[in-house]
Motif scaffolding. Structure first.
Motif, PDB file in Angstrom:
ATOM      1  N   LEU A  46       0.587  -1.302   0.082  1.00 33.49           N
ATOM      2  CA  LEU A  46      -0.171   0.086   0.045  1.00 33.49           C
ATOM      3  C   LEU A  46       0.790   1.280  -0.019  1.00 33.49           C
ATOM      4  CD1 LEU A  46      -2.735  -1.003   2.731  1.00 33.49           C
ATOM      5  CD2 LEU A  46      -3.022  -0.938   0.224  1.00 33.49           C
ATOM      6  N   TYR A  47       2.095   1.321   0.679  1.00 32.28           N
ATOM      7  CA  TYR A  47       2.913   2.217   0.635  1.00 32.28           C
ATOM      8  C   TYR A  47       3.990   2.410  -0.657  1.00 32.28           C
ATOM      9  CZ  TYR A  47       1.979   3.486   5.676  1.00 32.28           C
ATOM     10  OH  TYR A  47       1.104   4.058   6.826  1.00 32.28           O
ATOM     11  N   GLY A  48       3.673   1.349  -1.447  1.00 27.62           N
ATOM     12  CA  GLY A  48       4.442   1.325  -2.525  1.00 27.62           C
ATOM     13  C   GLY A  48       5.869   0.495  -2.774  1.00 27.62           C
ATOM     14  N   MET A  49       5.867  -0.227  -1.701  1.00 28.79           N
ATOM     15  CA  MET A  49       7.266  -1.067  -1.674  1.00 28.79           C
ATOM     16  C   MET A  49       6.792  -2.154  -2.826  1.00 28.79           C
ATOM     17  SD  MET A  49       8.178  -1.149   2.478  1.00 28.79           S
ATOM     18  CE  MET A  49       9.578  -2.189   2.215  1.00 28.79           C
ATOM     19  N   SER A  50       7.939  -2.994  -3.228  1.00 22.67           N
ATOM     20  CA  SER A  50       7.838  -3.966  -4.056  1.00 22.67           C
ATOM     21  C   SER A  50       7.466  -5.215  -3.079  1.00 22.67           C
ATOM     22  CB  SER A  50       8.929  -4.342  -4.733  1.00 22.67           C
ATOM     23  OG  SER A  50      10.259  -4.716  -4.083  1.00 22.67           O
ATOM     24  N   ARG A  51       6.773  -6.126  -3.355  1.00 19.09           N
ATOM     25  CA  ARG A  51       6.340  -7.519  -2.783  1.00 19.09           C
ATOM     26  C   ARG A  51       7.724  -8.125  -2.145  1.00 19.09           C
ATOM     27  NH1 ARG A  51       2.697 -11.244  -1.804  1.00 19.09           N
ATOM     28  NH2 ARG A  51       1.027  -9.755  -2.562  1.00 19.09           N
ATOM     29  N   GLU A  52       8.707  -8.450  -3.172  1.00 21.17           N
ATOM     30  CA  GLU A  52      10.024  -8.917  -2.982  1.00 21.17           C
ATOM     31  C   GLU A  52      10.687  -8.052  -1.626  1.00 21.17           C
ATOM     32  OE1 GLU A  52      14.346 -10.244  -5.042  1.00 21.17           O
ATOM     33  OE2 GLU A  52      12.546  -9.747  -6.265  1.00 21.17           O
ATOM     34  N   HIS A  53      10.913  -7.078  -1.905  1.00 17.70           N
ATOM     35  CA  HIS A  53      11.627  -6.083  -0.761  1.00 17.70           C
ATOM     36  C   HIS A  53      11.035  -6.026   0.181  1.00 17.70           C
ATOM     37  CE1 HIS A  53      12.970  -2.104   0.501  1.00 17.70           C
ATOM     38  NE2 HIS A  53      13.926  -3.014   1.197  1.00 17.70           N
ATOM     39  N   ALA A  54       9.500  -5.874   0.332  1.00 18.41           N
ATOM     40  CA  ALA A  54       8.788  -6.001   1.411  1.00 18.41           C
ATOM     41  C   ALA A  54       8.763  -7.319   2.414  1.00 18.41           C
ATOM     42  CB  ALA A  54       7.153  -5.620   1.169  1.00 18.41           C
ATOM     43  N   GLU A  55       8.711  -8.272   1.756  1.00 12.61           N
ATOM     44  CA  GLU A  55       8.792  -9.624   2.299  1.00 12.61           C
ATOM     45  C   GLU A  55      10.017  -9.938   2.954  1.00 12.61           C
ATOM     46  OE1 GLU A  55       7.876 -14.444   1.252  1.00 12.61           O
ATOM     47  OE2 GLU A  55       7.168 -12.835   0.212  1.00 12.61           O
ATOM     48  N   GLU A  56      11.161  -9.444   2.280  1.00 10.00           N
ATOM     49  CA  GLU A  56      12.397  -9.598   2.823  1.00 10.00           C
ATOM     50  C   GLU A  56      12.766  -8.791   4.066  1.00 10.00           C
ATOM     51  OE1 GLU A  56      16.624  -8.543   3.396  1.00 10.00           O
ATOM     52  OE2 GLU A  56      15.296  -7.220   2.335  1.00 10.00           O
TER      53      GLU A  56
END
Length: 266
Positions: A108-118
């Motif tokens: 929702l804040y615009g982070m990529s899924r991969e970066h957010a999960e890591e």
């Protein structure tokens, strides 16, 4: 601590009525980069209302609110990307796992899924939540869920934090870690609005304390400055004096005497 020169937030004569009652009565406030603001007051004083206005969740107010130099009434929501929020009563999506919820909020804040999960995985490890990474939030204790909410407010590295009773349900060790996180974030220039009823905690971590009573700011300064305007010593005692609540011992005595009345049994 960064010098208080860069203004992050300002409220100018902010007033609001709700249901025919004045909830906020001309709030004026300037907040600067790197400050930890202890935002306190009795229940119903208007603290949560003020925060919701600053978050853009309430727009039926009069006056002017600027965040990062932007009038939030302009309709441009971009300033919200730099804000993190932990509400007092958060409604997390309990059917999601912890990592699913954190990735959802980060996206929702615009982070990529991969970066957010890591990043979320690493932050959960620091809060001893690695073992429940893939567990639904519905099975979490209050304290575990609170840790997830705190992580969700920080994942996108915001510049301004609004934390409302953030330590609710946490054990003593976790509280110490989060206190230190706040201090280190402020030292790196983050600005923190911190609302809590735990007065000794507010006294300990805040470099500025704002006391709201019946929709008005009745005190604004460091703990030392508040001590000078009061006859009392601790923040809890100052709070009671400035809010006019000095009847706690008498009221407690009446309560205990009722508890200890002689019983009548059926």
């Amino acid at each position: 601590m960064e010098s208080a020169t860069e203004r992050v937030l300002s409220l100018e004569n902010v007033t609001m009525d709700y249901g025919g009652k004045r909830v906020l009565n001309g709030i004026n406030l300037e907040v600067f980069k790197g400050q930890i603001i202890g935002y306190i007051g009795p229940n119903g004083a208007g603290k949560s209302t003020t925060v919701k206005i600053m978050l853009g969740l309430i727009d039926t107010y009069q006056g002017k609110v600027e965040i990062f130099g932007q009038d939030i009434a302009s309709g441009d929501p971009s300033y919200k990307r730099k804000i993190g929020y932990v509400p007092e009563n958060a409604e997390a999506y309990d059917n999601l796992t912890a990592i699913e919820y954190l990735v959802f909020v980060a996206e929702l804040y615009g982070m990529s899924r991969e970066h957010a999960e890591e990043k979320a995985t690493r932050l959960m490890k620091e809060f001893d939540l690695s073992d429940v990474r893939n567990t639904r939030l519905s099975s979490f204790s209050k304290g575990m869920k609170q840790k997830v909410l705190i992580i969700s407010s920080l994942l996108h590295d915001p510049d301004l934090l609004f934390w409302d009773e953030p330590l609710s349900g946490l054990d003593a060790n976790s509280m110490m870690v989060i206190q230190e996180i706040l201090v280190q974030l402020a030292a790196k220039g983050k600005t923190i609005f911190y609302s809590s009823h735990i007065m000794d905690l507010v006294e300990k971590i805040s470099n500025r304390i704002v006391l709201l009573v019946e929709g008005e700011v009745v005190a604004d300064g460091s703990f030392e400055e508040l001590q000078e305007m009061s006859e009392e010593g601790t923040l809890a005692e100052i709070f009671n004096q400035l809010t006019g609540f000095t009847d706690h011992k008498n009221r407690a005595g009446k309560f205990v005497s009722i508890v200890q009345e002689e019983q009548t049994y059926a």
